[in-house]
Scaffold this active site. Structure first.
Site, PDB file in Angstrom:
ATOM      1  N   LYS A  31       0.810  -1.223   0.000  1.00 57.24           N
ATOM      2  CA  LYS A  31       0.000   0.000   0.000  1.00 57.24           C
ATOM      3  C   LYS A  31       0.844   1.275   0.000  1.00 57.24           C
ATOM      4  O   LYS A  31       0.447   2.277  -0.593  1.00 57.24           O
ATOM      5  CB  LYS A  31      -0.937   0.023   1.209  1.00 57.24           C
ATOM      6  N   ASP A  55     -10.129   2.733   2.207  1.00 54.78           N
ATOM      7  CA  ASP A  55     -10.310   2.346   3.618  1.00 54.78           C
ATOM      8  C   ASP A  55     -10.930   3.512   4.389  1.00 54.78           C
ATOM      9  O   ASP A  55     -11.710   3.302   5.333  1.00 54.78           O
ATOM     10  CB  ASP A  55      -8.972   1.976   4.273  1.00 54.78           C
TER      11      ASP A  55
HETATM   12  P1  NAP Z   1      -0.486  -2.201  10.752  1.00 53.48           P
HETATM   13  O1  NAP Z   1      -0.228  -1.078   9.816  1.00 53.48           O
HETATM   14  O2  NAP Z   1       0.517  -3.291  10.889  1.00 53.48           O
HETATM   15  O3  NAP Z   1      -0.764  -1.559  12.213  1.00 53.48           O
HETATM   16  C1  NAP Z   1      -0.964  -2.403  13.316  1.00 53.48           C
HETATM   17  C2  NAP Z   1      -1.436  -1.560  14.496  1.00 53.48           C
HETATM   18  O4  NAP Z   1      -1.787  -2.447  15.565  1.00 53.48           O
HETATM   19  C3  NAP Z   1      -0.371  -0.622  15.042  1.00 53.48           C
HETATM   20  O5  NAP Z   1      -0.988   0.546  15.528  1.00 53.48           O
HETATM   21  C4  NAP Z   1       0.214  -1.453  16.198  1.00 53.48           C
HETATM   22  O6  NAP Z   1       0.816  -0.673  17.205  1.00 53.48           O
HETATM   23  C5  NAP Z   1      -1.032  -2.092  16.733  1.00 53.48           C
HETATM   24  N1  NAP Z   1      -0.765  -3.322  17.483  1.00 53.48           N
HETATM   25  C6  NAP Z   1      -0.316  -4.515  17.001  1.00 53.48           C
HETATM   26  N2  NAP Z   1      -0.211  -5.411  18.011  1.00 53.48           N
HETATM   27  C7  NAP Z   1      -0.592  -4.755  19.148  1.00 53.48           C
HETATM   28  C8  NAP Z   1      -0.702  -5.155  20.515  1.00 53.48           C
HETATM   29  N3  NAP Z   1      -0.395  -6.396  20.908  1.00 53.48           N
HETATM   30  N4  NAP Z   1      -1.148  -4.225  21.410  1.00 53.48           N
HETATM   31  C9  NAP Z   1      -1.475  -2.969  21.021  1.00 53.48           C
HETATM   32  N5  NAP Z   1      -1.387  -2.546  19.733  1.00 53.48           N
HETATM   33  C10 NAP Z   1      -0.950  -3.431  18.815  1.00 53.48           C
HETATM   34  O7  NAP Z   1      -1.859  -2.950  10.384  1.00 53.48           O
HETATM   35  P2  NAP Z   1      -3.144  -2.314   9.668  1.00 53.48           P
HETATM   36  O8  NAP Z   1      -3.048  -2.542   8.208  1.00 53.48           O
HETATM   37  O9  NAP Z   1      -3.350  -0.942  10.183  1.00 53.48           O
HETATM   38  O10 NAP Z   1      -4.297  -3.297  10.207  1.00 53.48           O
HETATM   39  C11 NAP Z   1      -4.745  -3.252  11.551  1.00 53.48           C
HETATM   40  C12 NAP Z   1      -5.976  -4.136  11.692  1.00 53.48           C
HETATM   41  O11 NAP Z   1      -7.029  -3.589  10.906  1.00 53.48           O
HETATM   42  C13 NAP Z   1      -5.781  -5.566  11.196  1.00 53.48           C
HETATM   43  O12 NAP Z   1      -6.480  -6.446  12.033  1.00 53.48           O
HETATM   44  C14 NAP Z   1      -6.403  -5.549   9.813  1.00 53.48           C
HETATM   45  O13 NAP Z   1      -6.902  -6.825   9.414  1.00 53.48           O
HETATM   46  C15 NAP Z   1      -7.547  -4.586  10.041  1.00 53.48           C
HETATM   47  N6  NAP Z   1      -8.001  -3.926   8.818  1.00 53.48           N
HETATM   48  C16 NAP Z   1      -9.296  -4.093   8.494  1.00 53.48           C
HETATM   49  C17 NAP Z   1      -9.787  -3.473   7.367  1.00 53.48           C
HETATM   50  C18 NAP Z   1     -11.226  -3.678   7.032  1.00 53.48           C
HETATM   51  O14 NAP Z   1     -11.622  -3.319   5.915  1.00 53.48           O
HETATM   52  N7  NAP Z   1     -12.036  -4.189   7.950  1.00 53.48           N
HETATM   53  C19 NAP Z   1      -8.961  -2.671   6.563  1.00 53.48           C
HETATM   54  C20 NAP Z   1      -7.625  -2.501   6.947  1.00 53.48           C
HETATM   55  C21 NAP Z   1      -7.151  -3.149   8.076  1.00 53.48           C
HETATM   56  P3  NAP Z   1       2.382  -0.267  17.100  1.00 53.48           P
HETATM   57  O15 NAP Z   1       2.450   0.936  16.201  1.00 53.48           O
HETATM   58  O16 NAP Z   1       2.764   0.033  18.497  1.00 53.48           O
HETATM   59  O17 NAP Z   1       3.108  -1.460  16.536  1.00 53.48           O
END
Ligand code: NAP
Length: 269
Positions: free
Chosen positions: A65, A100
Site C-alpha cells: 500500500k 479504507d
Molecule cells: P499495521 O499497519 O501493521 O498496524 C498495526 C497496528 O496495531 C499498530 O498501531 C500497532 O501498534 C497495533 N498493534 C499490534 N499489536 C498490538 C498489541 N499487541 N497491542 C497494542 N497494539 C498493537 O496494520 P493495519 O493494516 O493498520 O491493520 C490493523 C488491523 O485492521 C488488522 O487487524 C487488519 O486486518 C484490520 N483492517 C481491516 C480493514 C477492514 O476493511 N475491515 C482494513 C484494513 C485493516 P504499534 O504501532 O505500536 O506497533
C-alpha cells in the site's frame, strides 16, 4: 471483458474476489476479479504490467500500500494517509485512492452515526489507523489517536487537523467520546484479547472494530453489553470495496449483494 483484481502478498484468503464478483453478477457487468501475488521487489513491474495489459483497476493490500503511492497519481486523501489501496487505470496516469477511509465513514453512516462534531478515539496508528483518523477528521469529528507506540500516534495526530495523540495510557479519553475505532490487530484470531479495557466502554459509544476475524470480537461483545452501537469489521471491508467499485465503474454498487457474498464467505473462515 474488464479485469479487476487485488495485488498483495499473500492474497490467498482474500474476500475481495467473491465480493466484487457478486457485484458483477448483480449488475450484469462483463468483468472478472482476480488476485495477483508478486514478489516484494516486483510491485513496480506488476503495476506497469497491469496497465500495459489493460487491467481496469486493482485493489492493493499488504505489503504494497505504501510502495504504490510512488507508482501512481494519488488523490489528496491517499497522499495524506500515505497509502493507496485502489488503483484506477482509466486515466492516462494510473490514479491512486484510499478507500479504507470511506470504509470507515460509510460504516458509521450506514449505522446512523453522525460524525459531524463527534468526539472520536482511534486505537492504532498503522495503515488502518491512519485512514480512520483522516477520514473521521474530514467528516467533522475531533480525533484522539492512542497507540502502543505513542510516538506514532503523536506523529499521526500532528498531520490530522485538530487531532491529539498519545500512548495506550490515554485510552481513558474513551469515557468522554462517542465514536471508537479499533484499528489495531488486537483481537484478530484471538477472541480473548481486546485493545480496550471494558471499564472505558459505555452506552453512548458507536464502536467500529476493523478486525473481521472473528466478526464478534471481545471488544464488540463488551461494548454491546453496555448498550453501545457496534459495527463489525466486515462493514469496513464491504464499504471500502463498495467505494472501489463505484470509483472504477461510475455506477452505484449493489451493496446488499456484495454484503451477502462477503458474509457468506466470512462464515466459511
Ligand atoms: P499495521 O499497519 O501493521 O498496524 C498495526 C497496528 O496495531 C499498530 O498501531 C500497532 O501498534 C497495533 N498493534 C499490534 N499489536 C498490538 C498489541 N499487541 N497491542 C497494542 N497494539 C498493537 O496494520 P493495519 O493494516 O493498520 O491493520 C490493523 C488491523 O485492521 C488488522 O487487524 C487488519 O486486518 C484490520 N483492517 C481491516 C480493514 C477492514 O476493511 N475491515 C482494513 C484494513 C485493516 P504499534 O504501532 O505500536 O506497533
Amino acid at each position: 471483458m474488464q479485469v479487476y483484481g487485488l495485488v498483495g502478498n499473500p492474497v490467498g484468503h482474500s474476500l475481495s474476489p467473491p465480493m466484487h464478483e457478486a457485484a458483477y453478477g448483480e449488475t450484469g457487468l462483463d468483468a472478472r476479479y482476480v488476485t495477483f501475488e508478486p514478489a516484494r521487489d516486483d510491485i513496480a513491474a506488476a503495476v506497469d504490467g497491469a496497465d500495459a495489459l489493460g487491467v481496469s483497476g486493482l485493489n492493493v493490500t499488504i505489503p504494497f500500500k505504501q510502495d504504490v503511492l510512488e507508482l501512481v497519481d494519488p488523490d489528496p486523501l491517499a497522499e495524506r494517509i500515505g497509502a493507496v489501496n485502489t488503483i484506477d487505470f482509466g486515466a492516462e496516469t494510473p490514479a491512486g485512492y484510499n478507500t479504507d477511509a470511506a470504509g470507515v465513514t460509510r460504516s458509521f453512516d450506514r449505522h446512523g452515526v453522525d460524525l459531524g462534531g463527534a468526539a472520536a478515539v482511534v486505537v492504532g496508528a498503522g495503515g488502518a489507523g491512519r485512514a480512520a483518523a483522516f477520514a473521521l477528521a474530514d467528516a467533522g469529528a475531533s480525533v484522539h489517536v492512542a497507540n502502543r507506540t505513542a510516538e506514532s500516534a503523536v506523529e499521526l495526530a500532528a498531520a490530522v487537523p485538530g487531532a491529539t495523540g498519545g500512548g495506550l495510557d490515554t485510552l481513558d479519553r474513551i469515557r468522554e467520546a462517542n465514536v471508537l475505532v479499533n484499528a489495531t490487530s488486537v483481537g484478530m484470531e484471538s477472541p480473548e484479547e481486546t485493545p480496550v479495557s471494558a471499564e472505558f466502554l459505555h452506552g453512548g459509544l458507536a464502536v467500529l472494530d476493523a478486525v473481521y476475524t472473528p466478526l464478534e470480537t471481545r471488544l464488540l461483545r463488551e461494548a454491546a453489553a453496555t448498550g453501545a452501537t457496534t459495527i463489525d469489521g466486515a462493514w469496513m471491508l464491504l464499504l471500502q470495496g463498495v467505494e472501489a467499485f463505484e470509483l472504477w465503474t461510475g455506477r452505484d454498487a449493489p451493496v446488499e449483494a456484495m454484503n451477502a457474498a462477503l458474509r457468506s464467505h466470512l462464515g466459511e473462515h
